[in-house]
Enzyme design. Structure first.
Site, PDB file in Angstrom:
ATOM      1  CD  GLU A  68     -11.931  -5.627   2.417  1.00 46.26           C
ATOM      2  OE1 GLU A  68     -11.039  -6.474   2.508  1.00 46.26           O
ATOM      3  OE2 GLU A  68     -11.739  -4.428   2.719  1.00 46.26           O
ATOM      4  CB  THR A  72     -10.550  -9.920   3.119  1.00 43.51           C
ATOM      5  OG1 THR A  72      -9.808  -8.929   2.408  1.00 43.51           O
ATOM      6  CG2 THR A  72     -12.020  -9.839   2.732  1.00 43.51           C
ATOM      7  CE  LYS A 122       1.488 -11.546   4.230  1.00 44.27           C
ATOM      8  NZ  LYS A 122       0.781 -11.045   3.037  1.00 44.27           N
ATOM      9  CG  ASP A 123      -4.724  -6.654   7.914  1.00 45.58           C
ATOM     10  OD1 ASP A 123      -3.587  -6.519   8.449  1.00 45.58           O
ATOM     11  OD2 ASP A 123      -5.674  -5.893   8.170  1.00 45.58           O
ATOM     12  CG  MET A 124      -2.027  -5.728   2.790  1.00 46.91           C
ATOM     13  SD  MET A 124      -2.136  -5.621   0.979  1.00 46.91           S
ATOM     14  CE  MET A 124      -1.169  -4.152   0.642  1.00 46.91           C
ATOM     15  CD  GLU A 125      -6.135  -2.758   4.578  1.00 43.00           C
ATOM     16  OE1 GLU A 125      -6.423  -3.865   5.066  1.00 43.00           O
ATOM     17  OE2 GLU A 125      -5.989  -2.582   3.352  1.00 43.00           O
ATOM     18  CG  ASP A 183      -5.398 -14.814   0.844  1.00 39.38           C
ATOM     19  OD1 ASP A 183      -4.256 -14.872   1.300  1.00 39.38           O
ATOM     20  OD2 ASP A 183      -6.137 -13.802   1.002  1.00 39.38           O
TER      21      ASP A 183
HETATM   22  N1  SAH Z   1      -6.291  -8.460  -5.839  1.00 39.56           N
HETATM   23  C1  SAH Z   1      -7.249  -7.718  -5.107  1.00 39.56           C
HETATM   24  C2  SAH Z   1      -6.562  -6.755  -4.190  1.00 39.56           C
HETATM   25  C3  SAH Z   1      -6.596  -7.223  -2.794  1.00 39.56           C
HETATM   26  S1  SAH Z   1      -5.294  -6.584  -1.846  1.00 39.56           S
HETATM   27  C4  SAH Z   1      -8.169  -7.008  -6.053  1.00 39.56           C
HETATM   28  O1  SAH Z   1      -7.773  -6.755  -7.159  1.00 39.56           O
HETATM   29  O2  SAH Z   1      -9.297  -6.699  -5.665  1.00 39.56           O
HETATM   30  C5  SAH Z   1      -5.579  -7.280  -0.360  1.00 39.56           C
HETATM   31  C6  SAH Z   1      -6.588  -6.624   0.536  1.00 39.56           C
HETATM   32  O3  SAH Z   1      -7.186  -7.683   1.241  1.00 39.56           O
HETATM   33  C7  SAH Z   1      -5.964  -5.721   1.573  1.00 39.56           C
HETATM   34  O4  SAH Z   1      -6.859  -4.694   1.950  1.00 39.56           O
HETATM   35  C8  SAH Z   1      -5.652  -6.673   2.733  1.00 39.56           C
HETATM   36  O5  SAH Z   1      -5.949  -6.133   4.012  1.00 39.56           O
HETATM   37  C9  SAH Z   1      -6.536  -7.900   2.490  1.00 39.56           C
HETATM   38  N2  SAH Z   1      -5.834  -9.192   2.344  1.00 39.56           N
HETATM   39  C10 SAH Z   1      -6.467 -10.341   2.014  1.00 39.56           C
HETATM   40  N3  SAH Z   1      -5.597 -11.379   1.974  1.00 39.56           N
HETATM   41  C11 SAH Z   1      -4.380 -10.876   2.282  1.00 39.56           C
HETATM   42  C12 SAH Z   1      -3.067 -11.471   2.392  1.00 39.56           C
HETATM   43  N4  SAH Z   1      -2.844 -12.763   2.188  1.00 39.56           N
HETATM   44  N5  SAH Z   1      -2.032 -10.661   2.707  1.00 39.56           N
HETATM   45  C13 SAH Z   1      -2.236  -9.346   2.924  1.00 39.56           C
HETATM   46  N6  SAH Z   1      -3.448  -8.750   2.829  1.00 39.56           N
HETATM   47  C14 SAH Z   1      -4.521  -9.490   2.514  1.00 39.56           C
END
Ligand code: SAH
Length: 244
Positions: free
Chosen positions: A18, A94, A178-181, A204
Site C-alpha cells: 500500500e 485499503t 471496513k478495515d483493520m487499522e 473488495d
Molecule cells: N490477503 C491479503 C491480506 C490483506 S488483510 C494478503 O495476503 O496480502 C487486509 C488488509 O487490508 C488490512 O490491512 C485491512 O486494513 C485492509 N482491508 C481490505 N479489505 C478489508 C476488509 N474487507 N475487511 C477488513 N480489512 C480490509
C-alpha cells in the site's frame, strides 16, 4: 481543525504494498532502524517545503508477512507522533466497501464524522461505548467536494471477514468503510490531540460472491494506485493550499 502553517504530514500505512506508490511518488527515503527493535519502518522526504513522513507497520520476522491490524497500527502511530510530532496524521490504506451503500471497487473514501470499532463486545454501559470508540476525525467535507472523493464512517475490526455480530454493530454505528487499522490509529491520534484523516481505497465488496481475500488480491495493485493519486491530490491541492 488544520493549522495554517502545516509543516509536517505523517502517513500511517499498514502494508508495504500500500505504501510503495506513495513512497515513490513523494520521493521518500527509507530511514533504517529508526525505531530500534520495533518493526515499524520510517520513510521520509521533503516535498514543497513540507516534511513528509510515512510509517509502515513492518514485517513479522516469524511469518515474513507485513503486520496488519490494530496492535501494529497503535505502535506505529505512537512512535510516529512521539518522534515526529506531525501536524496531521493521514491513515492511508485499503478497505472493504458495501455495494448496498453504493461502494465500487477502486472508490476512494475519506473518513467522516467519527471512527469506530465493530468487533468489541462488552455489554456494559460505558465500556460498550469505549469499545466502539467514536474517535474524532477532521471535517473532510471540503476535501471530498473539491477532490471528488466519497465519504464514509470508517469501522475497524481484527478480522478480514464479517460476522453477523460485526454487521449488527455496523448497523448501530453507521460504519461503512471496513478495515483493520483506522480506529487504532485514530485512538492514538486522539490521545495526542493530533488531527487525523483516513483515506481508504476499496479493494473488495463485503458479502459479494467472490471471497474477500481473492477480491483483495485481484484489486490491490489498482487500489493502491488510486490511493496514491488521492493522497497526492489531498496534500498538493488541499493541505498545501491552506498555508496561504
Ligand atoms: N490477503 C491479503 C491480506 C490483506 S488483510 C494478503 O495476503 O496480502 C487486509 C488488509 O487490508 C488490512 O490491512 C485491512 O486494513 C485492509 N482491508 C481490505 N479489505 C478489508 C476488509 N474487507 N475487511 C477488513 N480489512 C480490509
Amino acid at each position: 481543525y488544520l493549522k495554517n502553517h502545516m509543516k509536517k504530514i505523517c502517513f500511517i500505512v499498514a502494508m508495504a504494498a500500500e505504501a510503495k506508490p506513495l513512497i515513490q511518488h513523494f520521493g521518500l527515503m527509507h530511514q533504517g532502524g529508526r525505531f530500534g527493535q520495533a518493526p515499524s519502518q520510517v520513510y521520509q522526504g521533503n516535498y514543497k517545503n513540507i516534511e513528509i513522513t510515512l510509517v509502515t507497520n513492518g514485517k513479522d520476522a516469524d511469518t515474513g508477512f507485513d503486520y496488519i491490524g490494530c496492535e501494529a497500527a497503535t505502535l506505529s502511530t505512537h512512535l510516529a507522533i512521539a518522534y515526529y510530532h506531525p501536524d496531521i496524521i493521514i491513515n492511508a490504506g485499503t478497505a472493504g466497501g458495501f455495494a448496498s451503500k453504493g461502494a465500487k471497487i477502486g472508490d476512494v473514501y475519506l473518513s467522516h464524522k467519527y471512527i469506530v470499532f465493530h468487533d468489541r463486545r462488552v455489554d456494559i454501559p460505558g465500556w460498550n461505548r469505549m469499545g466502539q470508540g467514536y474517535f474524532p476525525c477532521i471535517d473532510s467535507d471540503e476535501i471530498a467536494r473539491l477532490g471528488g472523493f466519497k465519504q464514509g464512517i470508517c469501522t475497524t475490526g481484527s478480522s478480514l471477514d464479517m460476522t453477523e455480530d460485526d454487521a449488527e454493530q455496523m448497523r448501530q454505528t453507521g460504519g461503512e468503510v471496513k478495515d483493520m487499522e483506522a480506529a487504532a490509529v485514530a485512538w492514538v491520534a486522539q490521545l495526542y490531540k493530533t488531527p487525523i484523516l483516513c483515506v481508504k481505497a476499496i479493494t473488495d465488496l463485503v458479502g459479494a460472491d467472490r471471497p474477500t481475500a481473492q477480491q483483495f488480491d485481484d484489486n490491490l495493485s489498482m487500489a493502491t494506485q488510486k490511493l496514491k493519486d488521492a493522497c497526492f491530490k489531498i496534500v498538493d491541492e488541499h493541505l498545501l493550499r491552506k498555508k496561504k
